[in-house]
Design a protein around this motif. Structure first.
Motif, mmCIF file in Angstrom:
data_model
loop_
_atom_site.group_PDB
_atom_site.id
_atom_site.type_symbol
_atom_site.label_atom_id
_atom_site.label_comp_id
_atom_site.label_asym_id
_atom_site.label_seq_id
_atom_site.Cartn_x
_atom_site.Cartn_y
_atom_site.Cartn_z
ATOM 1 N N GLN A 198 0.803 -1.220 0.000
ATOM 2 C CA GLN A 198 0.000 0.000 0.000
ATOM 3 C C GLN A 198 0.840 1.277 0.000
ATOM 4 O OE1 GLN A 198 -1.699 -3.340 0.591
ATOM 5 N NE2 GLN A 198 -0.950 -2.684 2.592
ATOM 6 N N ILE A 199 2.057 1.221 0.577
ATOM 7 C CA ILE A 199 2.874 2.428 0.683
ATOM 8 C C ILE A 199 3.393 2.857 -0.684
ATOM 9 C CG2 ILE A 199 4.677 3.530 2.072
ATOM 10 C CD1 ILE A 199 2.371 2.155 3.599
ATOM 11 N N HIS A 200 3.339 1.966 -1.660
ATOM 12 C CA HIS A 200 3.708 2.335 -3.023
ATOM 13 C C HIS A 200 2.912 3.557 -3.488
ATOM 14 C CE1 HIS A 200 4.914 1.495 -7.265
ATOM 15 N NE2 HIS A 200 3.728 2.027 -7.520
ATOM 16 N N SER A 201 1.656 3.632 -3.040
ATOM 17 C CA SER A 201 0.766 4.710 -3.472
ATOM 18 C C SER A 201 0.750 5.895 -2.516
ATOM 19 C CB SER A 201 -0.658 4.160 -3.634
ATOM 20 O OG SER A 201 -0.707 3.190 -4.662
ATOM 21 N N ALA A 202 1.546 5.824 -1.450
ATOM 22 C CA ALA A 202 1.566 6.895 -0.449
ATOM 23 C C ALA A 202 2.481 8.040 -0.883
ATOM 24 C CB ALA A 202 2.033 6.337 0.894
ATOM 25 N N THR A 203 2.208 9.211 -0.341
ATOM 26 C CA THR A 203 2.998 10.405 -0.642
ATOM 27 C C THR A 203 4.483 10.181 -0.391
ATOM 28 O OG1 THR A 203 1.206 11.980 -0.256
ATOM 29 C CG2 THR A 203 3.436 12.787 0.101
ATOM 30 N N GLU A 204 4.820 9.494 0.700
ATOM 31 C CA GLU A 204 6.220 9.333 1.092
ATOM 32 C C GLU A 204 7.032 8.620 0.014
ATOM 33 O OE1 GLU A 204 3.708 9.626 4.801
ATOM 34 O OE2 GLU A 204 3.590 8.567 2.880
ATOM 35 N N TYR A 205 6.524 7.479 -0.445
ATOM 36 C CA TYR A 205 7.278 6.698 -1.432
ATOM 37 C C TYR A 205 7.203 7.343 -2.815
ATOM 38 C CZ TYR A 205 8.581 2.676 1.465
ATOM 39 O OH TYR A 205 9.164 1.847 2.402
ATOM 40 N N LYS A 206 6.057 7.889 -3.174
ATOM 41 C CA LYS A 206 5.928 8.523 -4.478
ATOM 42 C C LYS A 206 6.856 9.733 -4.590
ATOM 43 C CE LYS A 206 1.668 8.895 -6.171
ATOM 44 N NZ LYS A 206 1.552 8.006 -7.340
ATOM 45 N N ASP A 259 -5.398 6.170 -2.734
ATOM 46 C CA ASP A 259 -5.819 4.986 -1.992
ATOM 47 C C ASP A 259 -5.497 3.750 -2.831
ATOM 48 O OD1 ASP A 259 -7.510 2.773 -1.037
ATOM 49 O OD2 ASP A 259 -8.427 4.270 0.261
ATOM 50 N N HIS A 260 -4.550 2.955 -2.360
ATOM 51 C CA HIS A 260 -4.059 1.798 -3.113
ATOM 52 C C HIS A 260 -5.160 0.770 -3.357
ATOM 53 C CE1 HIS A 260 -0.511 -0.357 -4.599
ATOM 54 N NE2 HIS A 260 -0.924 -1.457 -3.983
ATOM 55 N N TYR A 261 -6.009 0.566 -2.350
ATOM 56 C CA TYR A 261 -7.112 -0.386 -2.482
ATOM 57 C C TYR A 261 -8.132 0.102 -3.507
ATOM 58 C CZ TYR A 261 -5.409 -2.186 2.038
ATOM 59 O OH TYR A 261 -4.640 -2.697 3.058
ATOM 60 N N HIS A 262 -8.522 1.360 -3.359
ATOM 61 C CA HIS A 262 -9.557 1.907 -4.239
ATOM 62 C C HIS A 262 -9.051 2.068 -5.668
ATOM 63 C CE1 HIS A 262 -12.150 3.728 -0.755
ATOM 64 N NE2 HIS A 262 -11.850 2.444 -0.586
ATOM 65 N N GLU A 263 -7.751 2.274 -5.821
ATOM 66 C CA GLU A 263 -7.169 2.349 -7.159
ATOM 67 C C GLU A 263 -7.453 1.065 -7.935
ATOM 68 O OE1 GLU A 263 -2.904 3.874 -8.548
ATOM 69 O OE2 GLU A 263 -2.798 1.817 -7.750
ATOM 70 N N TRP A 264 -7.339 -0.072 -7.241
ATOM 71 C CA TRP A 264 -7.615 -1.374 -7.865
ATOM 72 C C TRP A 264 -9.080 -1.478 -8.253
ATOM 73 C CZ3 TRP A 264 -10.000 -5.850 -5.251
ATOM 74 C CH2 TRP A 264 -9.941 -7.030 -6.015
ATOM 75 N N VAL A 265 -9.964 -1.102 -7.351
ATOM 76 C CA VAL A 265 -11.398 -1.159 -7.636
ATOM 77 C C VAL A 265 -11.734 -0.278 -8.831
ATOM 78 C CG1 VAL A 265 -13.706 -0.674 -6.757
ATOM 79 C CG2 VAL A 265 -11.983 -1.681 -5.238
ATOM 80 N N ASP A 266 -11.228 0.950 -8.812
ATOM 81 C CA ASP A 266 -11.521 1.887 -9.904
ATOM 82 C C ASP A 266 -11.028 1.341 -11.243
ATOM 83 O OD1 ASP A 266 -12.745 3.724 -8.235
ATOM 84 O OD2 ASP A 266 -10.915 4.872 -7.885
ATOM 85 N N ALA A 267 -9.858 0.687 -11.228
ATOM 86 C CA ALA A 267 -9.322 0.132 -12.474
ATOM 87 C C ALA A 267 -10.232 -0.968 -13.007
ATOM 88 C CB ALA A 267 -7.911 -0.404 -12.249
#
Length: 442
Positions: free
Chosen positions: A159-167, A366-374
Motif C-alpha cells: 500500500q505504501i507504493h501509493s503513499a505520498t512518502e514513497y511517491k 488509496d491503493h485499495y480503491h485504485e484497484w477497484v476503480d481500475a
C-alpha cells in the motif's frame, strides 16, 4: 466434507455438454462491472481483514463471501459485514460462488497465496494479492503469466507504493536530486526466523480451527499451539518467507520503482543458513542488478539487512549521524544521499547542501480503491502483477540464497533458474501434497 474432485467432475460434464475443448469457465468480466464490484476474501482476520475492509470501503464494492479456516477469527467480518457468506474450504467457495463474483483479495499466510489467486484467475476473477505475491519463485511467475494471459486487473498489497512518502522519493531519484545512484542499502529490524528446532510434540487442535485447511498445499504435520497459527508462520520455511519476504516487497518497492530495476544478475547471502524447519535471522544479502539510466554504472549493488544487522558505519555516517529508523533504505548518489524511512518522508544529505532545497510532495492515492476503480474502467493499477511479479521474484531470491551461505548464485530470470547451482534450483518450486493439486500450478 467438501470434495474438490466433485468440482473437477462437474467441470468436465459442463465442458462435455457444451462441446468445448477450451477450459470450462467463461470469464464473467469481459467488460467492467456495471453495477459495482462483487468481492470475495481469502481470510477474514488480521491482514486479510485489513485488506478486505480497505477494498470494501469503496462505495461500489459489496463483500459477498469469505473463506476462513478459524471461526474464532470471524468477529470482525460478522460485525461489519453480516451479510457476507462464510466458508471454511476456499475451493468450495470458488466452486459455488465464482459466478456471483467479480474479484477476490488474498490475505492468508504466504503458502496459500498462489493456489488461491491462480484458481481465482482461472475463473476470470480480478485479484488483489497481499505481499509477497507467493511463497515460491515458480508460483510468482505463473501468477504473472496468468494475469497477463487473462487480461485481469491485479494489484499487490504494498500500500505504501501509493503513499505520498514513497511517491515523493521516487520523484526525487528520477529527477536527479542526488545524481545517478551508485548503490542502495535496505534493512528491517524484524526477526521472522527461529534458530531453535521444531518442538517434538503434538497439541490438540482448537475446536474452531480446521488444521487440514490451514495446512493447505503444504505437507501434513502435527498442530503445535502458538507455533504456526495465527501469528508465527512467517518464521517457518514451509509457510512464510522470512523477514525479507515480509518486508522486502515494501522496502525494495521504491528502489525498483525509482531505478526501474529489472531482474538481478546475482544474489549472495552472508548470514547463517536456516535449520530444517525455520528461517534464520540477521540476514545480509547482496544483490547485483543491471544498471539503468538512473544508475551511475553498468551494474548497481543493492544490499539487504535484517534483525540486528545494519549497513556499515561509513554508510550510516553519510546521513549526518542521524539514528537509522527501524526499517528503511539509503540511496547513495553521485551528488548526494537520500534516506527513506519506511512510511516517512525522504531526507537528503549532506544537510548543508540541501538546506535550501524545496521538496515537492507527490499526492498519494488509496491503493485499495485504485484497484477497484481500475476494474470499473477508471484508470489503472500501480502495482499490477506485471510489476509486482518481477519485484517479488527478486525479493524471494533473498531467502532462497540463505540456504547457501557465502555462495554467489548467478540468476537467469528468463529461464527461472540459477546458472551455477543445481541445488539452488531445487528451491525454485515446491511440490504440493496429494489431493491439493492446483490447475495452472501443479
Amino acid at each position: 466434507m467438501y470434495d474438490p474432485s466433485q468440482t473437477n467432475r462437474r467441470a468436465f460434464l459442463r465442458q462435455a455438454a457444451a462441446g468445448l475443448t477450451a477450459p470450462f469457465f467463461i470469464p464473467n468480466l469481459l467488460s467492467a462491472p456495471r453495477d459495482g464490484l462483487r468481492l470475495a476474501s481469502f481470510g477474514a482476520a488480521n491482514m486479510a481483514f485489513a485488506t478486505l475492509d480497505g477494498i470494501a470501503t469503496h462505495p461500489k464494492v459489496k463483500l459477498v463471501c469469505v473463506a476462513e479456516v478459524d471461526s474464532a477469527l470471524l468477529g470482525g467480518v460478522k460485525k461489519k459485514y453480516p451479510d457476507a457468506k462464510v466458508y471454511v474450504d476456499w475451493r468450495e467457495m470458488l466452486d459455488k460462488e465464482h459466478k456471483n463474483l467479480d474479484a477476490v483479495c488474498v490475505g492468508t499466510p504466504d503458502h496459500m497465496h498462489a493456489p488461491m489467486a491462480v484458481s481465482s484467475m482461472q475463473h476470470g476473477l480480478h485479484v488483489y494479492g497481499q505481499k509477497p505475491l507467493a511463497h515460491d519463485l515458480y508460483e510468482v511467475r505463473k501468477m504473472t503469466e496468468m494475469a497477463r494471459k487473462k487480461k485481469l486487473v491485479t494489484q499487490m498489497g504494498i500500500q505504501i507504493h501509493s503513499a505520498t512518502e514513497y511517491k515523493t522519493a521516487v520523484q526525487l531519484i528520477q529527477g536527479g536530486t542526488i545524481g545517478k545512484v551508485k548503490e542502495v542499502y535496505a534493512w528491517s529490524g524484524k526477526k521472522w526466523g527461529d534458530p531453535e528446532p521444531r518442538p517434538d510434540r503434538t497439541d490438540q487442535v482448537p475446536s474452531t480451527l480446521n488444521w487440514d485447511q490451514w495446512l493447505g498445499v503444504s505437507a501434513e504435520r502435527p498442530y503445535l499451539k502458538g507455533y504456526y497459527h495465527p501469528g508465527e508462520w512467517r518464521k517457518r520455511i514451509d509457510f512464510g518467507t522470512a523477514t525479507f519476504g515480509d518486508m522486502g516487497c515494501h522496502i525494495y518497492d521504491p528502489i525498483f520503482s525509482a531505478l526501474q530495476l529489472t531482474s538481478p544478475i546475482s544474489v549472495r547471502s552472508e548470514g547463517a543458513a536456516p535449520n530444517a524447519h525455520n528461517w534464520s535471522v540477521n540476514a545480509v544479502i547482496h544483490y547485483v542488478f543491471p544498471g539503468t539510466r538512473f544508475t551511475s554504472d553498468k551494474t548497481v549493488n543493492v544490499t539487504w539487512y535484517d534483525g540486528d544487522e545494519r549497513p556499515p558505519r561509513e554508510i550510516q555516517a553519510m546521513v549526518g549521524g542521524q539514528r537509522l529508523p527501524g526499517t528503511g533504505c539509503i540511496f547513495i548518489g553521485t551528488n548526494g544521499v537520500m534516506l527513506l524511512p519506511h512510511i516517512k518522508m525522504p531526507l537528503l544529505f549532506p544537510q548543508a547542501q540541501f538546506k535550501d532545497f524545496q521538496m515537492t510532495k507527490v499526492e498519494g492515492v488509496d491503493h485499495y480503491h485504485e484497484w477497484v476503480d481500475a476494474i470499473l474502467g477508471k484508470g489503472s493499477t500501480s502495482t499490477p502483477f506485471s510489476y509486482s511479479g518481477p519485484l517479488t521474484e527478486a525479493v524471494l531470491l533473498g531467502p532462497l540464497a540463505t540456504f547457501f551461505p557465502k555462495t554467489t548464485l548467478e540468476w537467469n530470470a528468463k529461464k527461472l533458474k540459477f546458472k551455477n547451482s543445481p541445488e539452488a534450483n531445487g528451491h525454485v518450486r515446491r511440490a504440493y501434497r496429494a489431493g491439493w493439486k492446483v490447475k495452472g500450478l501443479s
